[in-house]
Design a protein around this motif. Structure first.
Motif, PDB file in Angstrom:
ATOM      1  N   GLU A 197       8.783  11.588  -3.786  1.00 40.28           N
ATOM      2  CA  GLU A 197       9.371  11.013  -2.769  1.00 40.28           C
ATOM      3  C   GLU A 197       8.808  11.403  -1.467  1.00 40.28           C
ATOM      4  N   GLY A 198       8.433  12.678  -1.191  1.00 39.27           N
ATOM      5  CA  GLY A 198       7.706  12.915  -0.061  1.00 39.27           C
ATOM      6  C   GLY A 198       6.493  12.057   0.296  1.00 39.27           C
ATOM      7  N   LEU A 199       5.487  12.044  -0.824  1.00 36.27           N
ATOM      8  CA  LEU A 199       4.110  11.420  -0.630  1.00 36.27           C
ATOM      9  C   LEU A 199       4.529   9.781  -0.243  1.00 36.27           C
ATOM     10  N   ARG A 200       5.497   9.292  -0.899  1.00 34.38           N
ATOM     11  CA  ARG A 200       5.901   7.710  -0.884  1.00 34.38           C
ATOM     12  C   ARG A 200       6.327   7.746   0.635  1.00 34.38           C
ATOM     13  N   ASP A 201       7.203   8.815   1.223  1.00 39.81           N
ATOM     14  CA  ASP A 201       7.817   8.338   2.506  1.00 39.81           C
ATOM     15  C   ASP A 201       6.782   8.752   3.620  1.00 39.81           C
ATOM     16  N   SER A 202       5.614   9.573   3.311  1.00 41.02           N
ATOM     17  CA  SER A 202       4.574   9.839   4.224  1.00 41.02           C
ATOM     18  C   SER A 202       3.460   8.731   4.501  1.00 41.02           C
ATOM     19  N   LEU A 203       3.461   8.049   2.945  1.00 38.50           N
ATOM     20  CA  LEU A 203       2.694   6.663   3.012  1.00 38.50           C
ATOM     21  C   LEU A 203       3.281   5.697   3.620  1.00 38.50           C
ATOM     22  N   TYR A 204       4.392   5.409   3.514  1.00 39.52           N
ATOM     23  CA  TYR A 204       5.114   4.313   4.223  1.00 39.52           C
ATOM     24  C   TYR A 204       5.285   4.645   5.775  1.00 39.52           C
ATOM     25  N   ARG A 205       5.253   5.576   5.882  1.00 40.26           N
ATOM     26  CA  ARG A 205       5.510   5.926   7.496  1.00 40.26           C
ATOM     27  C   ARG A 205       4.192   5.680   8.189  1.00 40.26           C
ATOM     28  N   MET A 206       3.154   6.044   7.492  1.00 41.28           N
ATOM     29  CA  MET A 206       1.716   5.874   7.930  1.00 41.28           C
ATOM     30  C   MET A 206       1.430   4.530   8.242  1.00 41.28           C
ATOM     31  N   GLN A 207       1.708   3.787   7.271  1.00 39.27           N
ATOM     32  CA  GLN A 207       1.575   2.364   7.133  1.00 39.27           C
ATOM     33  C   GLN A 207       2.260   1.703   8.272  1.00 39.27           C
ATOM     34  N   ARG A 208       3.428   1.958   8.555  1.00 36.46           N
ATOM     35  CA  ARG A 208       4.502   1.343   9.616  1.00 36.46           C
ATOM     36  C   ARG A 208       3.740   1.713  11.104  1.00 36.46           C
ATOM     37  N   GLU A 209       3.297   2.939  11.075  1.00 32.62           N
ATOM     38  CA  GLU A 209       3.028   3.219  12.443  1.00 32.62           C
ATOM     39  C   GLU A 209       1.512   2.900  13.017  1.00 32.62           C
ATOM     40  N   ASN A 210       0.889   2.367  11.819  1.00 32.23           N
ATOM     41  CA  ASN A 210      -0.634   2.388  12.109  1.00 32.23           C
ATOM     42  C   ASN A 210      -0.914   1.050  11.302  1.00 32.23           C
ATOM     43  N   GLU A 212      -1.224  -2.257  12.265  1.00 32.41           N
ATOM     44  CA  GLU A 212      -2.288  -3.231  13.019  1.00 32.41           C
ATOM     45  C   GLU A 212      -3.752  -2.489  12.900  1.00 32.41           C
ATOM     46  N   THR A 213      -3.806  -1.171  13.062  1.00 30.11           N
ATOM     47  CA  THR A 213      -5.132  -0.662  12.837  1.00 30.11           C
ATOM     48  C   THR A 213      -5.657  -0.743  11.433  1.00 30.11           C
ATOM     49  N   ILE A 214      -4.774  -0.406  10.403  1.00 29.12           N
ATOM     50  CA  ILE A 214      -4.941  -0.530   8.965  1.00 29.12           C
ATOM     51  C   ILE A 214      -5.564  -1.907   8.628  1.00 29.12           C
ATOM     52  N   ARG A 215      -4.822  -2.928   9.182  1.00 31.39           N
ATOM     53  CA  ARG A 215      -5.137  -4.607   9.015  1.00 31.39           C
ATOM     54  C   ARG A 215      -6.523  -4.965   9.443  1.00 31.39           C
ATOM     55  N   GLU A 216      -6.732  -4.386  10.768  1.00 28.46           N
ATOM     56  CA  GLU A 216      -7.773  -4.991  11.301  1.00 28.46           C
ATOM     57  C   GLU A 216      -9.115  -4.136  10.829  1.00 28.46           C
ATOM     58  N   ARG A 217      -8.939  -2.857  10.411  1.00 31.40           N
ATOM     59  CA  ARG A 217     -10.067  -2.138   9.942  1.00 31.40           C
ATOM     60  C   ARG A 217     -10.399  -2.141   8.423  1.00 31.40           C
ATOM     61  N   HIS A 218      -9.343  -2.450   7.817  1.00 30.77           N
ATOM     62  CA  HIS A 218      -9.395  -2.256   6.176  1.00 30.77           C
ATOM     63  C   HIS A 218      -8.736  -3.095   5.633  1.00 30.77           C
ATOM     64  N   GLY A 219      -8.178  -4.452   6.125  1.00 31.05           N
ATOM     65  CA  GLY A 219      -7.902  -5.390   5.391  1.00 31.05           C
ATOM     66  C   GLY A 219      -6.401  -5.326   4.699  1.00 31.05           C
ATOM     67  N   GLY A 220      -5.872  -4.251   5.462  1.00 32.58           N
ATOM     68  CA  GLY A 220      -4.539  -3.902   4.966  1.00 32.58           C
ATOM     69  C   GLY A 220      -3.309  -4.959   5.122  1.00 32.58           C
TER      70      GLY A 220
END
Length: 236
Positions: A197-210, A212-220
Motif C-alpha cells: 500500500e505504501g508503494l502504491r500510494d507513493s506511485l499514485y501521488r507521484m503520478q498526480r503531482e507530475n 503533465e511532465t510524465i505525459r510530455e516526456r514519457h508518454g504517460g
C-alpha cells in the motif's frame, strides 16, 4: 607477524601509530615483538575493518568505550544507504547505456541532455519514495528479472494507445471492450508495487503531482485517462 597474518609491515606500523595494535615489547635493537594477546587483538581489528568500521571507532570499541551492537547497527544503516545509492546509480547507468546502444552514435550534447533528464527523473523519484521503499523496489526488480520488467515497460505505450482509442471513440467505460484493458492496466500497476500500500500510494501521488511532465516526456496517461480506467474498474 606480517608474514603470519598477510598484512603489510606498513599496515602494522600504522595500527601501532593510531593505537589499535601496539606490540607488547621490543628487542634491544628496536624490533617489535608481538605475543598471543597482540595476535588476538589484531584479528579483532582485521574483522572489524572488514565490516567497514574506521580505525578510530575500532580503537574506542576495543577500549570498551562504546556499545558494539549499537556501533554495528549504525554501520549496517550506513551500508544500506550506500547500497541504495549504488542501486540508483546502476539503474541510471543502465538506462543511459540502453538508450545510447539503441540510438547508435549519439552526440555528446544529446548524451549530456539525456544524463540531465535521467538525473531529474531520479531526483523526482527520490522525492516520493523513501530509501526503504526504493530498496524494496530494487529487491522486487531482482526477484522478477529485468526481462519481465522490460516487457511490461514496453507494453505500457500500446495499452495507453488502445485506451485512448476507446476514449476518442466515445466508448463507455463500462463497455465490455474496455474492461480487459482496465484489468491489464491494474495488473501492470500491481506488478510494480506488489500489493504494498505504501508503494502504491507513493506511485499514485507521484503520478498526480507530475502528470503533465510524465505525459510530455514519457508518454504517460492523462488524468482523464486515469479517471476513465477507474470508472471501468468500478463497473467491472
Amino acid at each position: 607477524m606480517a608474514r603470519f597474518t598477510g598484512l603489510t609491515v606498513r599496515t602494522l606500523h600504522h595500527y601501532e601509530d593510531v593505537g589499535v595494535v601496539v606490540p607488547s615489547r621490543r628487542t634491544a635493537s628496536g624490533h617489535r615483538l608481538y605475543d598471543e594477546r597482540d595476535l588476538r587483538r589484531l584479528y579483532r581489528v582485521v574483522a572489524l575493518r572488514d565490516l567497514g568500521l574506521s580505525l578510530e571507532s575500532i580503537r574506542t570499541l576495543l577500549a570498551d568505550e562504546v556499545d558494539l551492537a549499537g556501533l554495528l547497527r549504525d554501520q549496517l544503516d550506513h551500508v544500506r544507504r550506500r547500497l541504495s545509492a549504488l542501486r540508483a546509480l546502476r539503474t541510471r547507468l543502465s538506462t543511459l547505456v540502453d538508450t545510447a546502444d539503441s540510438a547508435g552514435d549519439i552526440a555528446s550534447t544529446d548524451l549530456l541532455a539525456l544524463i540531465e533528464e535521467v538525473s531529474q527523473m531520479e531526483e523526482t523519484f527520490a522525492n516520493y519514495f523513501s530509501q526503504d521503499q526504493r530498496a524494496r523496489l530494487e529487491q522486487r526488480r531482482e526477484e522478477r528479472g529485468q526481462r519481465v520488467i522490460d516487457a511490461e515497460i514496453a507494453e505500457w505505450p500500446q495499452l495507453i494507445a488502445r485506451v485512448q482509442d476507446e476514449m476518442d471513440a466515445g466508448t463507455d467505460p463500462s463497455d465490455p471492450r474496455v474492461r480487459p484493458l482496465a484489468r491489464r492496466w491494474t495488473e501492470l500497476l500491481e506488478s510494480f508495487h506488489g500489493g504494498d500500500e505504501g508503494l502504491r500510494d507513493s506511485l499514485y501521488r507521484m503520478q498526480r503531482e507530475n502528470s503533465e511532465t510524465i505525459r510530455e516526456r514519457h508518454g504517460g496517461p492523462s488524468p482523464e485517462m486515469i479517471a476513465f480506467i477507474e470508472r471501468a474498474n468500478a463497473a467491472d
